[in-house]
Design an enzyme around this catalytic site. Structure first.
Site, short mmCIF file in Angstrom:
data_model
loop_
_atom_site.label_atom_id
_atom_site.label_comp_id
_atom_site.label_asym_id
_atom_site.label_seq_id
_atom_site.Cartn_x
_atom_site.Cartn_y
_atom_site.Cartn_z
CG HIS A 129 55.07 30.13 23.22
ND1 HIS A 129 53.85 30.22 23.85
CD2 HIS A 129 55.09 31.13 22.30
CE1 HIS A 129 53.16 31.22 23.34
NE2 HIS A 129 53.90 31.80 22.40
CD GLU A 130 57.98 32.16 19.92
OE1 GLU A 130 57.36 32.27 18.84
OE2 GLU A 130 57.74 32.89 20.89
CG HIS A 133 53.17 30.34 17.71
ND1 HIS A 133 51.83 30.53 17.97
CD2 HIS A 133 53.85 31.14 18.57
CE1 HIS A 133 51.70 31.41 18.96
NE2 HIS A 133 52.90 31.79 19.34
CD GLU A 189 51.00 34.27 21.47
OE1 GLU A 189 51.85 33.89 22.31
OE2 GLU A 189 51.28 34.42 20.28
#
Length: 252
Positions: A129-130, A133, A189
């Site tokens: 997920h990070e 980004h 997100e």
């Protein structure tokens, strides 16, 4: 740092001298992005904030947890196409279940995250997920949105640069946040959730573990703000979206 996984905004207010760009298509996202600055323009100030974080925050030396984040991080980084080198993963001794990324491939993970992350597949969901980004250029887009919102309010109110923050507070700053900035953050997100699942699959981790992370997070959360006032989708929304995406992609 908040309870939710988030895009860190460390250093985004220190954008002086940043390179101006415009609209461009991000192939990873499959959409056009409005970018007044690029990632490179954010790195200097972001890295300065990162160094300050390393000096002031307590860093955990737990050998088992550190080995896990380094091992999982390396596999996700290799799957990202951004290169396996240059990434830095730091374990902060903080009870909040949180993780963040800043421009420059710096990833912070709290020890408290391991209250909801039980397996390496679940840890891969967080790190994926990070990393997503970064692939999504979300830091640059978020900074551009903030700059544009402030500039629009400055023009509308006739405020000088020195008084623009006061003008935002006096003439609809909340409206700008709820109507413009926060929905975009929720979009970021959601995009990072989906891209992170793809990275998990490429790295050989079990994508459905991403659902488990948010089920565990939902069990931990209490008194969370309403979704429309949050910079993040609600846990229930994230779980449903992840279930739909994983099913559509044929992941397990």
């Amino acid at each position: 740092m908040r309870r939710y996984l988030k895009l860190s905004v460390l250093g985004l207010a220190l954008l002086g001298g940043g390179a101006l760009t415009g609209c461009e298509t991000n192939q990873t996202l499959g959409r056009s992005q409005f970018l007044l600055v690029d990632d490179a323009a954010l790195e200097q100030s972001a890295l300065a904030a990162w160094q300050e974080q390393l000096k002031t925050a307590k860093i955990s030396k737990d050998p088992t947890l550190n080995k896990r984040i380094q091992t999982v991080g390396a596999r996700i980084a290799a799957a990202s196409g951004l290169g396996a080198t240059g990434w830095e993963y730091v374990l902060f001794d903080d009870p909040q279940p949180n993780a963040f990324v800043i421009p420059g491939k710096k990833v912070g993970i709290n020890t408290g995250l391991f209250k909801v992350v039980k397996t390496d597949d679940q840890l891969a969901a967080v790190i994926g997920h990070e990393t997503a980004h970064v692939l999504g250029k979300h830091a640059a887009e978020r900074a551009s949105q903030q700059m544009a919102a402030q500039g629009a309010l400055q023009v509308a109110t006739g405020a000088t640069k020195g008084n623009v923050q006061k003008a935002i507070a006096s003439y609809g700053g909340l409206g700008a946040q709820v109507g413009i900035l926060l929905p975009y953050s929720r979009k970021h997100e959601s995009e990072a959730d989906r891209i992170g699942v793809d990275l998990m699959a490429k790295a050989g981790y079990r994508p459905s573990a991403a659902i488990e992370v948010w089920q565990n997070m939902m069990a931990q959360n209490s008194g969370a703000p309403p979704e429309f006032l949050s910079t993040h989708p609600s846990d229930k929304t994230r779980i449903k979206d992840l279930q739909d995406y994983i099913a559509a992609k044929g992941y397990k």
